[in-house]
Design a protein around this motif. Structure first.
Motif, short mmCIF file in Angstrom:
data_model
loop_
_atom_site.label_atom_id
_atom_site.label_comp_id
_atom_site.label_asym_id
_atom_site.label_seq_id
_atom_site.Cartn_x
_atom_site.Cartn_y
_atom_site.Cartn_z
N TYR A 237 41.91 43.69 49.65
CA TYR A 237 42.31 44.31 48.38
C TYR A 237 43.62 45.05 48.54
CZ TYR A 237 42.33 47.39 44.33
OH TYR A 237 42.71 48.07 43.19
N ARG A 242 44.42 39.33 44.86
CA ARG A 242 43.75 39.47 43.57
C ARG A 242 43.23 38.11 43.13
NH1 ARG A 242 44.47 43.71 45.11
NH2 ARG A 242 45.49 45.53 44.21
N ALA B 103 40.05 40.72 38.83
CA ALA B 103 40.94 41.20 39.89
C ALA B 103 41.00 42.73 39.89
CB ALA B 103 42.34 40.61 39.68
N GLU B 104 41.11 43.32 38.70
CA GLU B 104 41.22 44.78 38.63
C GLU B 104 40.00 45.48 39.15
OE1 GLU B 104 44.98 45.26 36.60
OE2 GLU B 104 43.68 46.59 37.73
N ARG B 106 37.69 44.23 41.20
CA ARG B 106 37.23 43.73 42.50
C ARG B 106 35.85 43.09 42.39
NH1 ARG B 106 38.40 48.16 46.95
NH2 ARG B 106 37.72 46.40 48.19
#
Lengths: 326, 218
Positions: A237, A242, B103-104, B106
């Motif tokens: 991360y 992403r 994505a933001e 996780r």
């Protein structure tokens, strides 16, 4: 071995197969969450509590914070500053004089943290826990509190180290966001992150093979795999991954492989400052980078070939007059 | 809530007037950044629940994308090409939205993505080989399943805490509205005239239910 671990991981998803009763599992989870809290509390609070999405450990921080809001004070500076001394944390509380209640998880965390300094002497064992308990002014019989004994100690250490790494990575991330540091390339970032994490093993490197074997015991495997996956997820991360497709899995699998093999090399390494280990790590990361580049090259070559074939087919259709709209 | 629905209907009306992509405006969540969409979860259980929801939604949009890609591969150059392309573009936008959210926050994507890739494409292509009506029947079946699924998610979120999940609810409601639009379009385009319509529809819907069940977990 890797296949065995994968199979066991699949088994751990079916939680019912885990050994031990439900209370045991809850205690285990709480101890590890508390371990994470312990590490977070004695560093800057703002870097980890700012966003609950920055790491999975932070969310347990939130959970614990809301559940034990009144008991947070005793944990922070008091217990960290005077680890081995007897229980002075009650006296050091700010404004919570009436709440001299410490949860069992917090007590267990303190004992395990104190026990770590006896590991070089006693190994990862119940004796180390007993010695740690004694430095806190408790009877050595309080090591009986830990039903998993040495497993608890090792898992606590792993959780604590992972949380420390996450903080370091978050701090670096903040530095980059503020423009005070240059963003690293992915390979370099991964290399540094793995090296930082492995260096945390250096004080215990002589006894680490014992710890590794403890982590491979069947009842410890679900927890150790969970810690491993959290670690790898956090590193990727902060490295900027992403992805939301199969790359998510391949990258984490690759990093797990790199980490585990480097760890194995490290425990057998006798070079000064583990130079051989870092060289090995460099080579493995380079392998993965080469592999990724090869895949990309093959893909683009394949696409070019397909385009060439399509062009040839269209030319043929034109030549034979099959391409006319009717 | 009623006002929000009304606002969304007006907005949808505007969008269909334009046909092409509308300009981004601050009031339109589908264009803006999605970092605020998910509220920070209170505990592990809620986080697991939200992640599961997002995982399956992402898998659903991905599958829908591949189905339309399959349909386009067969019917792309016929008369229904532009219509299918338009519906595909809307699905692409949904997928992009969910990609951002995953994505933001996780969230782990489902491990079966390559499988849905192939299966979706094959489903789209094989139903398109039955002609335009076949493709539309597939669209109707899939969109009905997806709308039902989104509805149950909306119900669950509303029952828990509509205020807290306002943004997420808005996103899911918009996606569901567009899927219903696709469903209605499919019906308009003579989906029901394909031979074996009921069999096809039920088989596809059973497959969708199984896909949703698996993607939540794996």
């Amino acid at each position: 071995m890797a296949a065995l671990l994968r199979g066991l991981r699949a088994g751990s998803i079916l939680r019912g197969l885990c050994s031990g009763g439900p209370r045991y599992r809850t205690v285990q989870r709480r101890v590890h969450q508390a371990a994470v809290l312990y590490t977070q509390d004695y560093s800057k609070p703002d870097s980890t509590s700012s966003s609950s999405t920055s790491s999975s450990s932070s969310s347990s921080y939130h959970q614990h914070y809301q559940a034990h809001a009144s008991e947070q004070e005793p944990k922070i500076p008091g217990s960290e500053a005077e680890g081995p001394q007897p229980n002075t944390s009650y006296a050091n509380q700010d404004g919570e004089q009436s709440e001299d209640y410490e949860t069992e998880e917090q007590l267990q965390t303190r004992i395990l943290a104190a026990a770590l300094e006896f590991v070089p002497q006693h190994g990862w064992s119940v004796e180390a826990i007993a010695a740690g308990a004694e430095t806190l002014g408790l009877s050595s019989a309080s090591s009986e509190m830990f039903t998993n004994g040495s497993g608890d100690l090792v898992l606590f250490f792993v959780a604590k180290s992972n949380a420390q790494l996450t903080e370091i990575l978050a701090e670096q991330h903040n530095q980059v966001q503020l423009g005070q540091a240059e963003p690293k390339k992915t390979a370099q970032f991964l290399r540094d992150a793995v090296e930082t994490r492995l260096r945390m093993l250096v004080p215990y490197i002589n006894t680490w093979p014992q710890a590794m074997s403890i982590l491979l015991l069947p009842h410890n495997i679900p927890d150790s795999l969970k810690h491993m996956s959290t670690l790898v997820d956090d590193i990727w991360y902060y490295a900027g991954d992403r992805s939301t497709d199969l790359n998510w899995y391949t990258r984490r699998a690759a990093l797990t492989g790199i980490y585990n093999t480097t760890e194995l090399v490290m425990v057998q390494d006798s070079s000064p400052d583990f130079q051989d280990t870092w060289t090995f790590l460099d080579n493995r990361i380079q392998d993965v980078v080469n592999m990724a580049n090869t895949v990309k090259t093959v893909q683009s070559t394949g696409e070019a070939v397909v385009q060439g074939l399509m062009g040839a087919a269209v030319t043929l259709k034109n030549l034979t007059g099959l391409n006319q709209r009717r | 809530m009623a006002a929000a629905m009304e606002g969304m209907r007006t907005w949808r009306g505007l969008r269909s007037c334009w046909g092409a992509r509308p300009l981004c405006s601050a009031a339109v969540p589908l264009c803006s950044r999605s970092y605020g969409v998910l509220p920070p979860p209170r505990d592990e259980k809620e986080k697991a629940l939200l992640h599961r929801m997002l995982r399956v939604d992402h898998a659903g949009e991905y599958g829908a994308n591949r189905i339309y890609a399959g349909q386009m591969a067969v019917l792309g150059r016929t008369q229904s090409g532009p219509l299918i392309q338009h519906m595909w573009d809307q699905e692409k936008k949904h997928l992009q939205k969910f990609d951002e959210i995953l994505a933001e926050n996780r969230v782990r994507p489902t491990a079966l993505l390559p499988f849905w890739n192939i299966t979706g494409f094959l489903l789209g292509a094989s139903t398109a080989l039955l002609g335009k009506e076949g493709a539309m029947a597939c669209t109707v079946a899939v969109e009905e399943s997806i709308s039902e699924h989104y509805n149950s998610q909306i119900r669950a979120l509303m029952e828990t805490d509509p205020e807290k999940y306002k943004d997420l609810l808005q996103l899911i409601t918009e996606c569901r509205d567009e899927e219903m639009e696709h469903h209605d379009t499919g019906l308009e385009q003579d989906a029901q005239s394909v031979p074996g319509y009921w069999l096809l529809k039920n088989v596809i819907q059973a497959g969708c239910k199984a896909a949703i069940y698996i993607s939540e977990r794996i």
